[in-house]
Scaffold this motif. Structure first.
Motif, PDB file in Angstrom:
ATOM      1  N   ILE A 182      -2.258   1.512   5.325  1.00 43.22           N
ATOM      2  CA  ILE A 182      -3.527   2.171   5.016  1.00 43.22           C
ATOM      3  C   ILE A 182      -4.615   1.168   5.354  1.00 43.22           C
ATOM      4  N   ILE A 183      -5.549   1.563   6.227  1.00 41.70           N
ATOM      5  CA  ILE A 183      -6.630   0.640   6.540  1.00 41.70           C
ATOM      6  C   ILE A 183      -7.965   1.281   6.186  1.00 41.70           C
ATOM      7  N   ALA A 184      -8.895   0.455   5.745  1.00 39.12           N
ATOM      8  CA  ALA A 184     -10.192   0.980   5.314  1.00 39.12           C
ATOM      9  C   ALA A 184     -11.139  -0.166   5.045  1.00 39.12           C
ATOM     10  N   HIS A 185     -12.402   0.177   4.871  1.00 38.53           N
ATOM     11  CA  HIS A 185     -13.387  -0.787   4.405  1.00 38.53           C
ATOM     12  C   HIS A 185     -13.102  -1.046   2.921  1.00 38.53           C
ATOM     13  N   ILE A 186     -13.552  -2.189   2.426  1.00 40.15           N
ATOM     14  CA  ILE A 186     -13.313  -2.523   1.023  1.00 40.15           C
ATOM     15  C   ILE A 186     -13.904  -1.454   0.090  1.00 40.15           C
ATOM     16  N   ASP A 187     -13.152  -1.141  -0.962  1.00 42.50           N
ATOM     17  CA  ASP A 187     -13.568  -0.169  -1.985  1.00 42.50           C
ATOM     18  C   ASP A 187     -13.524   1.289  -1.538  1.00 42.50           C
ATOM     19  N   HIS A 188     -12.982   1.557  -0.369  1.00 39.91           N
ATOM     20  CA  HIS A 188     -12.930   2.950   0.075  1.00 39.91           C
ATOM     21  C   HIS A 188     -11.752   3.714  -0.541  1.00 39.91           C
ATOM     22  N   GLY A 189     -10.864   2.992  -1.276  1.00 33.80           N
ATOM     23  CA  GLY A 189      -9.848   3.688  -2.063  1.00 33.80           C
ATOM     24  C   GLY A 189      -8.402   3.485  -1.635  1.00 33.80           C
ATOM     25  N   LYS A 190      -8.123   2.435  -0.856  1.00 25.37           N
ATOM     26  CA  LYS A 190      -6.750   2.198  -0.400  1.00 25.37           C
ATOM     27  C   LYS A 190      -5.765   2.054  -1.552  1.00 25.37           C
ATOM     28  N   SER A 191      -6.115   1.171  -2.486  1.00 24.31           N
ATOM     29  CA  SER A 191      -5.168   0.904  -3.572  1.00 24.31           C
ATOM     30  C   SER A 191      -4.965   2.151  -4.434  1.00 24.31           C
ATOM     31  N   THR A 192      -6.030   2.911  -4.626  1.00 20.82           N
ATOM     32  CA  THR A 192      -5.916   4.143  -5.416  1.00 20.82           C
ATOM     33  C   THR A 192      -5.019   5.151  -4.706  1.00 20.82           C
ATOM     34  N   LEU A 193      -5.187   5.300  -3.394  1.00 20.78           N
ATOM     35  CA  LEU A 193      -4.322   6.214  -2.642  1.00 20.78           C
ATOM     36  C   LEU A 193      -2.873   5.725  -2.677  1.00 20.78           C
ATOM     37  N   ALA A 194      -2.691   4.406  -2.584  1.00 23.55           N
ATOM     38  CA  ALA A 194      -1.335   3.845  -2.647  1.00 23.55           C
ATOM     39  C   ALA A 194      -0.675   4.235  -3.968  1.00 23.55           C
ATOM     40  N   ASP A 195      -1.426   4.146  -5.055  1.00 26.72           N
ATOM     41  CA  ASP A 195      -0.894   4.540  -6.362  1.00 26.72           C
ATOM     42  C   ASP A 195      -0.468   6.009  -6.361  1.00 26.72           C
ATOM     43  N   ARG A 196      -1.332   6.885  -5.793  1.00 21.95           N
ATOM     44  CA  ARG A 196      -1.017   8.329  -5.766  1.00 21.95           C
ATOM     45  C   ARG A 196       0.244   8.583  -4.943  1.00 21.95           C
ATOM     46  N   ILE A 197       0.366   7.880  -3.807  1.00 22.56           N
ATOM     47  CA  ILE A 197       1.546   8.076  -2.955  1.00 22.56           C
ATOM     48  C   ILE A 197       2.800   7.664  -3.722  1.00 22.56           C
ATOM     49  N   MET A 198       2.707   6.569  -4.449  1.00 24.95           N
ATOM     50  CA  MET A 198       3.864   6.118  -5.213  1.00 24.95           C
ATOM     51  C   MET A 198       4.230   7.118  -6.310  1.00 24.95           C
ATOM     52  N   GLU A 199       3.219   7.730  -6.898  1.00 26.18           N
ATOM     53  CA  GLU A 199       3.485   8.729  -7.934  1.00 26.18           C
ATOM     54  C   GLU A 199       4.189   9.958  -7.393  1.00 26.18           C
ATOM     55  N   GLN A 200       3.777  10.376  -6.188  1.00 20.78           N
ATOM     56  CA  GLN A 200       4.278  11.642  -5.656  1.00 20.78           C
ATOM     57  C   GLN A 200       5.533  11.464  -4.799  1.00 20.78           C
ATOM     58  N   THR A 201       6.080  10.260  -4.785  1.00 17.90           N
ATOM     59  CA  THR A 201       7.340  10.014  -4.096  1.00 17.90           C
ATOM     60  C   THR A 201       8.265   9.325  -5.098  1.00 17.90           C
ATOM     61  N   ASP A 202       9.497   9.085  -4.692  1.00 19.84           N
ATOM     62  CA  ASP A 202      10.442   8.438  -5.600  1.00 19.84           C
ATOM     63  C   ASP A 202      10.456   6.941  -5.403  1.00 19.84           C
ATOM     64  N   THR A 203       9.872   6.214  -6.314  1.00 21.29           N
ATOM     65  CA  THR A 203      10.021   4.772  -6.277  1.00 21.29           C
ATOM     66  C   THR A 203      10.033   4.240  -7.677  1.00 21.29           C
ATOM     67  N   ILE A 204       8.869   4.384  -8.319  1.00 22.55           N
ATOM     68  CA  ILE A 204       8.740   3.688  -9.581  1.00 22.55           C
ATOM     69  C   ILE A 204       8.871   4.629 -10.754  1.00 22.55           C
ATOM     70  N   ASP A 205       9.268   4.031 -11.816  1.00 18.01           N
ATOM     71  CA  ASP A 205       9.399   4.708 -13.072  1.00 18.01           C
ATOM     72  C   ASP A 205       8.010   5.044 -13.598  1.00 18.01           C
ATOM     73  N   LYS A 206       7.819   6.279 -14.037  1.00 17.95           N
ATOM     74  CA  LYS A 206       6.506   6.682 -14.565  1.00 17.95           C
ATOM     75  C   LYS A 206       6.043   5.778 -15.710  1.00 17.95           C
ATOM     76  N   ARG A 207       7.025   5.298 -16.483  1.00 16.01           N
ATOM     77  CA  ARG A 207       6.650   4.488 -17.642  1.00 16.01           C
ATOM     78  C   ARG A 207       5.973   3.183 -17.246  1.00 16.01           C
ATOM     79  N   ASP A 208       6.293   2.686 -16.036  1.00 18.76           N
ATOM     80  CA  ASP A 208       5.729   1.409 -15.596  1.00 18.76           C
ATOM     81  C   ASP A 208       4.326   1.552 -15.038  1.00 18.76           C
ATOM     82  N   GLU A 209       3.848   2.782 -15.003  1.00 15.53           N
ATOM     83  CA  GLU A 209       2.589   2.990 -14.322  1.00 15.53           C
ATOM     84  C   GLU A 209       1.414   2.355 -15.041  1.00 15.53           C
ATOM     85  N   GLN A 210       0.604   1.730 -14.262  1.00 15.67           N
ATOM     86  CA  GLN A 210      -0.679   1.251 -14.740  1.00 15.67           C
ATOM     87  C   GLN A 210      -1.591   1.371 -13.541  1.00 15.67           C
TER      88      GLN A 210
END
Ligand code: GDP
Ligand code: MG
Length: 596
Positions: free
Chosen positions: A11-39
């Protein structure tokens, strides 16, 4: 997973355009991490990243996505940093991918780093999936943003653009589907000899050097003997695995896969980012092209507050995880044994300092940063490159000096143009061009790197209330009227405080500096002169006042514990003053940096 169902992307973008937030959403909607570990911001776990709210290191994560067509896809994605100082990280991670999500904030539109990162993706011939983010915001300007994206390149004229809110999750499902449909699967051949690109690495105190790899061709497992091509170093690996983002061991990885290799190598300098791992017995004939070494823009001395050996250990391990950091040992009369660090920028220097503290528990003194100079000597037309002001020769030996010049492109909102132009002028910017957009203006200047390095970015942010952004690019070395300024305290030359400045500024800078030294150099029992010498003449002088004699402790209305504390501090002061050397706390070096 079969290769046709693998997708490696960034994911490439200018700073603060939302990369990390989108990364979090992708992780939520796919199988990787346990929901309990979410922060929030699952990937920004480095403590410097939490503090500054920016991504410093690229991260790699594998996710399994159950697509609408009933098939499973393996997604390996890398979250990249957005700050200008870290574009080297971005270019490294892109070489391990086949496609990118180009994320643009609808409230800000296309920004400097959007363009720069998009160009990097083009150079790597990557498929680009354009996405407009933050459409939930009342300030979103979706149509203008779309227009700006289409202007970026001919191939984007017709591209399907996705509209999302990474914050609410709106449209994220469509992004996941588009990844499976629009981005290409890896192309490698698993029957060929192993060819794996090392795109990142880190030091683990138990396992030694861990390399992050993208397998381009062939297969890798823990039974075969391997070889690092650049170092011709043989190795066997006890463990390979994938990143979830935690390390998860697997038996085998093949062409197209992304993961890690525990190299079993203890010497951090042996594992180079950009190197190729191949089979020892059946090596590939050609190594991957690798990476261009990062070019250091600013230099500074790094000296231990505690033990030299601890700093040495920590700094080489850190370098393993940040190959854009350049390190050479040096010795200062005033500070003892240490290192000269080469950095991508001032922010990079600050991050290195904080990482040494956070990850290795090592505190350091850093000297005021300087840029490299090219010095033409009178004798034999010799040219030397100097990255420490102390190495600038006697002025009588110098024919002329050249300094690095940069082209600076600034994007700023219309209402702060005049303030931005004022500070660009003050930092010796030579105006080149102005491009009017609807709300934003693009200004181009030619500027000495020394001026950019000294706080220009902070000032730019401050006059534009945080809205201006900039990119800079090296043009060339140009002749400059700069001089070396040396500092004497109590008639003793303090080498670590030497600096280089433009002749027209050196008088005023020196005056300000001695005024600051008056309050930052620890006092002694006797007054000490602080002097600044330029070309053999004293240009500024001040007397550092002596410590006060015993403050009358008795007879004042202090509590008993306060009296104790006063007496203790007086005793310490005397003890320090009795020592002969001059103490140089970090704030002394900061006063050179903060002269503006
Ligand atoms: P990065 O620097 O690109 O990694 O950006 P971050 O993911 O850290 O996001 C920067 C800021 O924008 C944070 O305060 C996020 O909460 C906010 N943000 C991210 N996505 C959205 C969105 O879709 N809508 C809104 N309103 N804010 C968002
Ligand atoms: Mg981020």
């Amino acid at each position: 997973m079969k290769q046709t169902n693998i997708r490696n992307f960034s994911i490439i973008a200018h700073i603060d355009h939302g990369k990390s937030t989108l990364a979090d959403r992708i992780m939520e909607q796919t199988d990787t991490i346990d929901k309990r570990d979410e922060q929030d911001q699952l990937l920004d776990d480095m403590s410097v990243e939490k503090q500054h709210g920016v991504t410093v290191k690229s991260r790699t994560v594998r996710n399994i996505y159950h697509a609408d067509n009933g098939q499973d896809y393996e997604f390996n994605f890398i979250d990249t940093p957005g700050h200008v100082d870290f574009s080297y990280e971005v270019s490294k991670s892109l070489a391990a991918t086949d496609g990118v999500l180009l994320l643009v904030d609808a409230t800000q539109g296309v920004q400097a780093q959007t363009v720069a990162n998009f160009r990097l993706a083009q150079e790597n011939e990557l498929q680009v999936l354009p996405i407009i983010n933050k459409i939930d915001s009342p300030n979103a300007q979706v149509e203008q943003t779309e227009e700006q994206i289409r202007q970026l390149a001919p191939e984007l004229k017709e591209a399907d653009i996705l509209y999302i809110s990474a914050k609410t999750g709106l449209g994220v499902h469509e992004v996941l589907e588009a990844i499976t449909k629009e981005l290409p699967a890896p192309q490698g051949d698993e029957k060929l000899p192993l060819k794996a690109l090392i795109f990142d690495s880190l030091y683990d105190s138990f396992k030694g050097v861990i390399a992050y790899i993208r397998v381009m061709d062939g297969k890798i497992n823990t039974t075969k003997k391997l070889k690092l091509m650049a170092e011709s170093e043989a190795m066997t690996t006890a463990e390979i695995g994938i990143l979830t983002p935690n390390q998860l061991p697997v038996k085998e990885m093949k062409a197209g896969d992304v993961g890690y290799v525990v190299t079993g190598i203890k010497d951090p300098e042996k594992v180079r980012i950009g190197d190729t791992i191949t089979d020892f017995d059946n090596p590939t004939s050609q190594a991957l092209p690798g990476y261009k070494p990062a070019k250091s823009m600013v230099f500074a001395g790094i000296y231990p507050v505690g033990e030299y050996k601890e700093l040495k250990d920590a700094i080489y391990k850190l370098k393993l995880n940040d190959s854009s950091l350049q390190i050479t040992p040096e010795v200062s009369d005033a500070l003892g044994a240490g290192f000269r660090g080469g950095f991508l920028g001032i922010f990079h220097l600050q991050i290195i300092k904080e990482r040494l503290h956070d990850e290795f528990g090592v505190d350091v003194l850093t000297t005021a940063p300087n840029v490299p100079y090219r010095i033409h000597l009178k004798k034999d037309d010799q040219v030397i490159e100097v990255n420490n002001p102390v190495q600038v020769p006697e002025f009588k030996e110098i024919d002329y000096i050249e300094e690095p010049m940069f082209e600076v492109k600034i994007d700023t909102p219309n209402d702060s143009i005049s303030d931005v132009m004022k500070i660009a002028d003050r930092f010796k910017g030579e105006f080149i061009n102005m491009d009017n957009g609807s709300d934003f203006v693009k200004l181009t200047y030619k500027m000495p790197l020394s001026e950019i390095a000294y706080n220009f970015f902070n000032q730019l942010k401050s006059v534009s209330h945080g809205y201006a952004s900039m990119t800079s690019e090296f043009i060339d070395y140009e002749m400059a009227d700069v001089v070396k300024a040396e500092i004497l305290i109590n008639y003793t030359h303090v080498d670590a405080l030497t600096f280089v400045a433009h002749r027209q500024d050196v008088q005023a800078l020196s005056q300000k500096l001695v005024e600051k030294l008056k309050y930052t150099i620890p006092r002694r029992l006797n007054p000490m002169p602080a002097q600044i010498m330029v070309e053999g003449k004293v240009v500024a002088r001040v007397d550092i006042p002596p410590l006060r004699k015993n403050a009358a402790v008795n007879g004042k209305k202090y509590s008993a514990s306060k009296k104790q504390a006063l007496l203790r501090s007086q005793k310490n002061n005397k003890k320090n003053a009795a020592r002969n050397e001059i103490q140089l706390p970090q704030k002394v070096f900061n006063s050179i940096l903060e002269l503006d």
